[in-house]
Each structure stands twice: as structure tokens, then as C-alpha cells.
Design a protein around this motif. Sequence first.
Motif, PDB file in Angstrom:
ATOM      1  N   ALA A   1      -4.215  15.980 -20.372  1.00  0.00           N
ATOM      2  CA  ALA A   1      -3.421  15.697 -19.166  1.00  0.00           C
ATOM      3  C   ALA A   1      -2.491  16.855 -18.847  1.00  0.00           C
ATOM      4  N   ASN A   2      -1.875  17.424 -19.867  1.00  0.00           N
ATOM      5  CA  ASN A   2      -0.980  18.562 -19.631  1.00  0.00           C
ATOM      6  C   ASN A   2      -1.760  19.774 -19.133  1.00  0.00           C
TER       7      ASN A   2
ATOM      8  N   ALA B   1      -5.295  17.703 -12.119  1.00  0.00           N
ATOM      9  CA  ALA B   1      -5.026  16.384 -12.690  1.00  0.00           C
ATOM     10  C   ALA B   1      -5.505  15.274 -11.755  1.00  0.00           C
ATOM     11  N   THR B   2      -6.039  14.215 -12.361  1.00  0.00           N
ATOM     12  CA  THR B   2      -6.459  13.028 -11.633  1.00  0.00           C
ATOM     13  C   THR B   2      -5.508  11.891 -11.972  1.00  0.00           C
ATOM     14  N   VAL B   3      -5.725  10.728 -11.360  1.00  0.00           N
ATOM     15  CA  VAL B   3      -4.862   9.574 -11.649  1.00  0.00           C
ATOM     16  C   VAL B   3      -4.993   9.142 -13.097  1.00  0.00           C
ATOM     17  N   ALA B   4      -6.102   9.517 -13.733  1.00  0.00           N
ATOM     18  CA  ALA B   4      -6.298   9.132 -15.136  1.00  0.00           C
ATOM     19  C   ALA B   4      -5.528  10.030 -16.095  1.00  0.00           C
ATOM     20  N   ASP B   5      -5.082  11.190 -15.627  1.00  0.00           N
ATOM     21  CA  ASP B   5      -4.376  12.142 -16.493  1.00  0.00           C
ATOM     22  C   ASP B   5      -2.876  11.857 -16.454  1.00  0.00           C
ATOM     23  N   VAL B   6      -2.475  10.832 -17.184  1.00  0.00           N
ATOM     24  CA  VAL B   6      -1.088  10.383 -17.179  1.00  0.00           C
ATOM     25  C   VAL B   6      -0.306  11.176 -18.222  1.00  0.00           C
ATOM     26  N   LEU B   7       0.731  11.846 -17.768  1.00  0.00           N
ATOM     27  CA  LEU B   7       1.567  12.645 -18.660  1.00  0.00           C
ATOM     28  C   LEU B   7       2.950  12.008 -18.707  1.00  0.00           C
ATOM     29  N   PRO B   8       3.387  11.545 -19.876  1.00  0.00           N
ATOM     30  CA  PRO B   8       4.695  10.887 -19.952  1.00  0.00           C
ATOM     31  C   PRO B   8       5.842  11.850 -19.669  1.00  0.00           C
TER      32      PRO B   8
ATOM     33  N   LEU C   1       7.975  20.538 -22.453  1.00  0.00           N
ATOM     34  CA  LEU C   1       8.103  19.464 -21.467  1.00  0.00           C
ATOM     35  C   LEU C   1       9.501  18.849 -21.477  1.00  0.00           C
ATOM     36  N   GLY C   2      10.418  19.473 -22.219  1.00  0.00           N
ATOM     37  CA  GLY C   2      11.815  19.085 -22.125  1.00  0.00           C
ATOM     38  C   GLY C   2      12.296  18.052 -23.119  1.00  0.00           C
TER      39      GLY C   2
END
Length: 469
Positions: free
Chosen positions: A265-266, A274-281, A307-308
Motif C-alpha cells: 500500500a505504501n 493506489a487503489t481503494v484496496a491499498d489502505v494505509l493507516p 510515515l510519522g
Amino acid sequence: MSERPFPFLKFPRALPSEVRIPIRVVNFNEIHADFLGSERVDQASRCIDCGNPYCSWGCPLGNRIPQWLKLAREGRVEDAATLMHETNPLPEICGRVCPHDRLCEGVCTLEQGFGAVSIGAIERSITDEAIRRGWRPAEATSRTDKRVAIIGAGPAGLAAADRLARAGVSADVFDRHEEIGGLLTFGIPSFKLEKDIVRRRRQVLEEQGVRFHLGVRVGHDVAFERLVDDYDAVFVATGAYTAVDAQLPGQDLSGVIVALPFLIANARQQLGTATVADVLPDLKGKRVVVLGGGDTAMDCVRTSVRLGAERVTCVYRRDEENMPGSRKEVKNARDEGVIFRFLAQPLAIVGDGHVDGVEIVDTELVAEAGGRARAKVIANGTQTIPADIVILSFGFLASPPDWCASAGIELDNNGRLKVGGPSRLPQQTAHPKVFAGGDTVRGADLVVRAVLDGREAARSILSQLGVVA
């Protein structure tokens, strides 16, 4: 240039300059620049050409390292790149991602006392420079009418495609992703391997005649049987994407994620695909705990920093010496602020709906006869590490496609494709036209070993087709 006596005494081991930590942790750029001025020549001159090339023996590909270091010392960049490509189809990639400290550099004669020759950095630098100058691998002297389908555009598939194309065989590479590279693109973060490097290799391969069919799922968009019928041979290199399930209590809580989907996803966020399936918290200001000690775990902790995340902790059941990951990656992670909890076994992930922490217990190492030390739990109470996000990185298993069974391709008990054996060529499966290699045969392993499998599979395919390489 004149030879200098004992250059390894004059020039200490050095790597290209490193981007300062406060700068590098806020982006995904590679952390090392290239050598400047005479630095590459100086570092190459440290090789003492010891007569017994331990570095070559320590390399799975058997790279002719002292020979191309000599060419680098003489400033013969294109000749050095040509020699590299005789054994390694992807030197600029291996120069970046190989654990050199455990392979070629780890057995360098100078390692004890003087510091190993900077083999990986020189390998990367030479190939980058040669390609910038317009150098390309040797092309086929003639074309054949033979055609090979390659399933998977990861390191094994790319290595096989290179060797086949250079022998005049048409190579068609099919991959379900939108970019080539497999985990080179979607698993390994850009701070270790910038994606322009992979794209540049694609250009080189396409100039050799390799054709890529991306976004194509074999078994769905095109039948495997059709590839077997239409091509003279098929090479399967579908990788290892199935996460090892540690069956930890609480692993289904919200905030618990698996390493590879996180990295993919990153990567797609960075690529803009990225698609809707690539969820990055959202990790900003969060406490992240990564469970595992391999290179994928190091990729996760270092990505979390960028990513902080406020605090990143890596929990591993053995000690630092027994980590499977590269020592340089552990150092990089520690430099970037990652906290390591060694000799700690995760028992459960705790929380009420959402993760709050990881319950751990101390371990000690127990020697195993002829094997790796085993982590044994010490019964002296448990501790809980606070966490907002937990990333599971316990390794990955081969992901055999569904069509293997119908094609008569044998699997072992771990789902890996079985190759070789009596009356078979190296990397050949039970199906005479089908060969396989990389993580789909080995399980999750090093990039350089996948490259080796691709190279050797191509050699076997050429032998079966009667093509002289």
C-alpha cells in the motif's frame, strides 16, 4: 594509473556519503549518494586479490568480484559492467538490496581488522555509471524462433528474461501488477531501492526484446494451459505472498496489520497507483510495534518512521546476533530512532476492539545441535508494550497458483513448487515444459537467490530447446 602498495592501509573502508538522518527520515529517497571523484577507484583498489576469492564463493551467483574490482580500479567502467553481467543479470539491484555483510563482504579477507572492501556500493556505482554512459548488456548475435513465457516479473523472472533474450529467445513476461519488479517494486521501500532503478532495468530489457504483459493474471485473464500450448517453455516465478500465521491472541483487533500489504500500500501511494484496496493507516504520532526480525520487519520499522510514527519498536525473540535481517539494515533502523526489544517473545495482542499493546515475555537462547539457537521462554512474568498499531512480520510462504495441480506440477508440504531431481534439469518441474524458481520454490528468501534461480532456469530451458547461449 600506478599501483599503490597496500592501498587498504591508505584508504579505510568507506561507503558513499549518507544523507543526514533528520533529512532522510522525512522522505523515501535512497539514503546513500554515489561515490565522488576518485572514491570508487580508491575503494576498489583496497582489494588485495587474495588468490582464493572468498568473496566470490560467498556470493550465491559466484560473481567474479576481484576481476571487476580490478577493472574498476583501472577506470574501465563499461568493461567492469560487462563482466558483472556475465554472472548477474541485475547487478545494480543486488548492489543495493543484498545483505553484503552476510555474503561477499562478510567473508572478505580484509573484514577482520581492516574492514571489507565496499563490494556492494562499488557494484551499484559501476552499473549506474555504465548505463548512464549508454552501455548495454551484450545483445544476441542471432534470433531463434523459440518463445518462452515467464509468469512473474520479480527478480527471478527478470533474470530469466535477460538470459533468454541474450540467447536470441523471445521472452514474454506476464505479471498481475501494474509495474515490473514484484517485491523489488512493491515490497522493498524506495529508501533502499528507488523505483526509477527498476524502471530503467525494464527499459534495458525491452531494448533486448523482452515483452511485458502487465496487469495480467494467469489463470484468470489468460489460461495457464494456453501458455503451455503456445510457448516452447514456461518459467513460473510467482513469489511468496502468503503471510505466516503466528495465531497470536488478539491479532484480529483493529490496528493490527500484516507487513506485506502495508508495504505494498505504501509503495502504491509513492507510485501514485493506489487503489481503494491499498489502505494505509495513519501513523502520525502513533506508537508502532513491529513483530519479527527479518529484512521485511526492518522495511516496516523504517517505513513507519517516515510515515510519522512517534515511537517505533521492533520485538524479536532472539538476540541481535541471531537476527535473520541484514546488520546494515538493523543499524540504519537504529540510527533512525527505532527501539529494539531483543529476547522477547510476543504472547498476545491486547486491546478492547482496537489494539492497546503487545504482551511479551523474556526469552533466552538454547543451543541446538547442528542448528540455529532456539528461543526459550523464561518464566519470570510478562510485560506489555503500549501500541496503537501492530505490524506482523513473521515471514511469508510460497503462494502456489491454483493451476499447479491441474498441470501436474508437484508441491512440497509447504506449498513450494518442487524442481530438479533424477532425470530432470535444474529448476525443471514434473511438467517437462515448465520450470520454476525464486520464492515460489525456496519460500521467502534473498533477492540474489531468486536471481540465481532465474539465471539457472534460463540455462536449463536453453539446453532443453537446443539453443547455444
